[in-house]
Design an enzyme around this catalytic site. Structure first.
Site, PDB file in Angstrom:
ATOM      1  N   ASP A  35      38.115  19.950  27.992  1.00 15.66           N
ATOM      2  CA  ASP A  35      38.917  20.322  26.818  1.00 15.66           C
ATOM      3  C   ASP A  35      40.276  20.857  27.270  1.00 15.66           C
ATOM      4  O   ASP A  35      40.348  21.643  28.210  1.00 15.66           O
ATOM      5  CB  ASP A  35      38.215  21.427  25.997  1.00 15.66           C
ATOM      6  CG  ASP A  35      36.772  21.043  25.622  1.00 15.66           C
ATOM      7  OD1 ASP A  35      35.875  21.891  25.773  1.00 15.66           O
ATOM      8  OD2 ASP A  35      36.574  19.874  25.236  1.00 15.66           O
ATOM      9  N   ASP A  41      43.324  30.678  24.463  1.00 12.96           N
ATOM     10  CA  ASP A  41      41.997  30.636  25.126  1.00 12.96           C
ATOM     11  C   ASP A  41      42.084  31.314  26.498  1.00 12.96           C
ATOM     12  O   ASP A  41      41.256  32.145  26.858  1.00 12.96           O
ATOM     13  CB  ASP A  41      41.558  29.184  25.345  1.00 12.96           C
ATOM     14  CG  ASP A  41      41.087  28.463  24.087  1.00 12.96           C
ATOM     15  OD1 ASP A  41      41.266  27.241  24.016  1.00 12.96           O
ATOM     16  OD2 ASP A  41      40.565  29.141  23.200  1.00 12.96           O
ATOM     17  N   GLU A  64      32.970  30.328  29.204  1.00  8.66           N
ATOM     18  CA  GLU A  64      32.953  28.933  28.760  1.00  8.66           C
ATOM     19  C   GLU A  64      34.214  28.219  29.234  1.00  8.66           C
ATOM     20  O   GLU A  64      34.246  27.012  29.408  1.00  8.66           O
ATOM     21  CB  GLU A  64      32.864  28.846  27.246  1.00  8.66           C
ATOM     22  CG  GLU A  64      32.649  27.428  26.771  1.00  8.66           C
ATOM     23  CD  GLU A  64      33.147  27.224  25.361  1.00  8.66           C
ATOM     24  OE1 GLU A  64      32.328  26.822  24.528  1.00  8.66           O
ATOM     25  OE2 GLU A  64      34.339  27.466  25.100  1.00  8.66           O
ATOM     26  N   GLU A  65      35.274  29.002  29.471  1.00  7.30           N
ATOM     27  CA  GLU A  65      36.554  28.412  29.872  1.00  7.30           C
ATOM     28  C   GLU A  65      36.657  28.182  31.381  1.00  7.30           C
ATOM     29  O   GLU A  65      37.680  27.696  31.872  1.00  7.30           O
ATOM     30  CB  GLU A  65      37.711  29.326  29.414  1.00  7.30           C
ATOM     31  CG  GLU A  65      37.852  29.426  27.906  1.00  7.30           C
ATOM     32  CD  GLU A  65      38.159  28.089  27.236  1.00  7.30           C
ATOM     33  OE1 GLU A  65      37.813  27.911  26.053  1.00  7.30           O
ATOM     34  OE2 GLU A  65      38.685  27.186  27.933  1.00  7.30           O
ATOM     35  N   ASP A  83      31.895  33.189  25.446  1.00 10.86           N
ATOM     36  CA  ASP A  83      32.862  32.211  24.931  1.00 10.86           C
ATOM     37  C   ASP A  83      34.017  33.035  24.383  1.00 10.86           C
ATOM     38  O   ASP A  83      33.896  33.652  23.322  1.00 10.86           O
ATOM     39  CB  ASP A  83      32.223  31.362  23.822  1.00 10.86           C
ATOM     40  CG  ASP A  83      33.154  30.256  23.333  1.00 10.86           C
ATOM     41  OD1 ASP A  83      32.680  29.356  22.615  1.00 10.86           O
ATOM     42  OD2 ASP A  83      34.357  30.313  23.657  1.00 10.86           O
ATOM     43  N   LEU A  85      36.906  32.558  22.891  1.00 10.61           N
ATOM     44  CA  LEU A  85      37.464  32.297  21.561  1.00 10.61           C
ATOM     45  C   LEU A  85      36.870  31.012  21.009  1.00 10.61           C
ATOM     46  O   LEU A  85      37.426  29.925  21.130  1.00 10.61           O
ATOM     47  CB  LEU A  85      38.988  32.209  21.654  1.00 10.61           C
ATOM     48  CG  LEU A  85      39.795  32.703  20.435  1.00 10.61           C
ATOM     49  CD1 LEU A  85      39.299  34.037  19.933  1.00 10.61           C
ATOM     50  CD2 LEU A  85      41.267  32.732  20.761  1.00 10.61           C
ATOM     51  N   ASP A  86      35.680  31.168  20.400  1.00  9.50           N
ATOM     52  CA  ASP A  86      34.971  30.002  19.893  1.00  9.50           C
ATOM     53  C   ASP A  86      35.608  29.490  18.603  1.00  9.50           C
ATOM     54  O   ASP A  86      35.938  30.276  17.729  1.00  9.50           O
ATOM     55  CB  ASP A  86      33.506  30.343  19.630  1.00  9.50           C
ATOM     56  CG  ASP A  86      32.743  29.112  19.193  1.00  9.50           C
ATOM     57  OD1 ASP A  86      32.581  28.928  17.970  1.00  9.50           O
ATOM     58  OD2 ASP A  86      32.398  28.295  20.052  1.00  9.50           O
ATOM     59  N   GLU A 226      26.926  30.008  23.687  1.00 10.07           N
ATOM     60  CA  GLU A 226      26.924  29.902  22.212  1.00 10.07           C
ATOM     61  C   GLU A 226      25.499  29.930  21.629  1.00 10.07           C
ATOM     62  O   GLU A 226      25.189  30.722  20.754  1.00 10.07           O
ATOM     63  CB  GLU A 226      27.621  28.606  21.790  1.00 10.07           C
ATOM     64  CG  GLU A 226      29.101  28.548  22.168  1.00 10.07           C
ATOM     65  CD  GLU A 226      29.673  27.133  22.169  1.00 10.07           C
ATOM     66  OE1 GLU A 226      30.838  26.973  21.754  1.00 10.07           O
ATOM     67  OE2 GLU A 226      28.975  26.191  22.606  1.00 10.07           O
TER      68      GLU A 226
HETATM   69  P1  FBP Z   1      34.585  25.136  21.169  1.00  4.80           P
HETATM   70  O1  FBP Z   1      33.599  25.930  21.963  1.00  4.80           O
HETATM   71  O2  FBP Z   1      35.283  24.084  21.975  1.00  4.80           O
HETATM   72  O3  FBP Z   1      35.456  25.984  20.351  1.00  4.80           O
HETATM   73  O4  FBP Z   1      33.699  24.212  20.161  1.00  4.80           O
HETATM   74  C1  FBP Z   1      32.723  24.818  19.470  1.00  4.80           C
HETATM   75  C2  FBP Z   1      32.862  24.503  17.988  1.00  4.80           C
HETATM   76  O5  FBP Z   1      34.179  24.570  17.556  1.00  4.80           O
HETATM   77  C3  FBP Z   1      31.976  25.426  17.188  1.00  4.80           C
HETATM   78  O6  FBP Z   1      32.612  26.622  16.859  1.00  4.80           O
HETATM   79  C4  FBP Z   1      31.674  24.604  15.940  1.00  4.80           C
HETATM   80  O7  FBP Z   1      30.444  24.937  15.358  1.00  4.80           O
HETATM   81  C5  FBP Z   1      31.663  23.181  16.470  1.00  4.80           C
HETATM   82  O8  FBP Z   1      32.366  23.193  17.710  1.00  4.80           O
HETATM   83  C6  FBP Z   1      32.335  22.244  15.517  1.00  4.80           C
HETATM   84  O9  FBP Z   1      32.068  20.949  15.973  1.00  4.80           O
HETATM   85  P2  FBP Z   1      32.335  19.684  15.028  1.00  4.80           P
HETATM   86  O10 FBP Z   1      33.786  19.692  14.739  1.00  4.80           O
HETATM   87  O11 FBP Z   1      31.894  18.522  15.862  1.00  4.80           O
HETATM   88  O12 FBP Z   1      31.445  19.827  13.784  1.00  4.80           O
END
Ligand code: FBP
Length: 278
Positions: A35, A41, A64-65, A83, A85-86, A226
């Site tokens: 990513d 982030d 996670e980063e 994580d 900044l999820d 997560e």
């Molecule tokens: P990141 O860890 O890269 O932020 O991705 C996680 C995430 O954004 C979750 O927060 C969310 O539930 C999911 O991915 C959304 O995925 P999608 O857009 O495929 O539904």
């Protein structure tokens, strides 16, 4: 453990400032899972690392980063997987995002979790801590986190948050989601795991799903950073968390960045998922 909670609270206040003031644009960095990282982030990750480095009971951290673990204090007791900044891809559209922390001991399997914290950066800055039970806190005018209430799930809810690419769903999963909506559930999905699960927890129940799909057979969400933390919270709040068949906290990742299909919900919804996956 409380010194780790305090380090996370300090990080929350600093990251909230970043979110309100920092450029939400992309950096030139690519993280270990391919990513492109947002500048925010990277800065959030640094803030958390700086705060956790000060804690003598922290033996090691993994973000996670980042690809690999960072040793902290060799005599430390706890491993922190987080994580920073999820859902950060939602920042440029000003939606709520979060930070997730799993506090492990003697390994990163689901069974090794000792406590969990998540922060939600929304209209208010809130924080949830799960150890023996699940407690909600919010930041007050003195920049202190004050206790709001205990979080408990009802046996059955009315919210449905179906994640992943619908065109890649299995027939069985599509049938289940259609049946759930046909039975009167409301759609609540922002694309941010933390706000979506926070809503189900605070509104008493429902189902969040990120299944195995033809484009992502192993799901998208990562066990250590997560999935295990929210599985721990949903179980402590009186609900459940499965991969479709097995209890998520019984899983063991072979690599810290491993992903898994996941379903989080109140008990009636988890029973329903198990029935459709028989
Ligand atoms: P990141 O860890 O890269 O932020 O991705 C996680 C995430 O954004 C979750 O927060 C969310 O539930 C999911 O991915 C959304 O995925 P999608 O857009 O495929 O539904």
């Amino acid at each position: 453990m409380h010194e780790i909670f305090n380090a996370i609270k300090k990080s929350a206040i600093k990251i909230k400032w970043l979110i309100e003031n920092e450029d939400t644009g992309y950096s030139t960095n690519i993280n270990s899972t391919g990513d492109t990282q947002l500048k925010i982030d990277i800065k959030s990750d640094l803030i958390i690392e700086e705060e956790l480095k000060k804690i003598s009971s922290v033996k090691e951290i993994i973000s996670e980063e980042k690809e690999s673990r960072t040793p902290i204090n060799k005599n430390g007791k706890y491993l922190v997987g987080y994580d920073p900044l999820d859902g950060s891809s939602l920042l440029d559209v000003n939606l709520s995002v979060g930070s997730i922390f799993g506090i492990y001991q003697d390994g990163y399997d689901g069974k090794n979790l000792k406590a969990v914290v998540y922060i939600i950066y929304g209209p208010r800055l809130e924080l949830v801590i799960a150890d023996e039970d699940v407690k909600l806190y919010k930041l007050d005018e003195n920049r202190e986190f004050i206790f709001v209430k205990n979080i408990k799930l009802n046996e059955k809810g009315y919210l449905n948050a179906p994640g992943s690419t619908q065109s890649c769903w299995s027939k069985k999963h599509k049938q289940m989601i259609d049946d759930i909506f046909a039975s009167g559930y409301r759609l609540r999905y922002s694309g941010g795991m933390v706000p979506d699960l926070h809503q189900i927890l605070l509104k008493g129940g429902g189902l969040f799903s990120y299944p195995s799909t033809s484009d992502k057979p192993k799901g998208k969400l990562r066990m250590v950073f997560e999935v295990f933390p929210f599985a721990y919270i949903f179980e402590k709040a009186g609900g459940g968390a499965i991969d479709g068949k097995k209890r998520l906290l019984d899983l063991s990742p072979s690599h810290p960045h491993d992903t898994t299909p996941c379903f989080f919900g109140s008990n009636e919804e988890i029973k329903l998922v198990l029935k459709y996956n028989e």
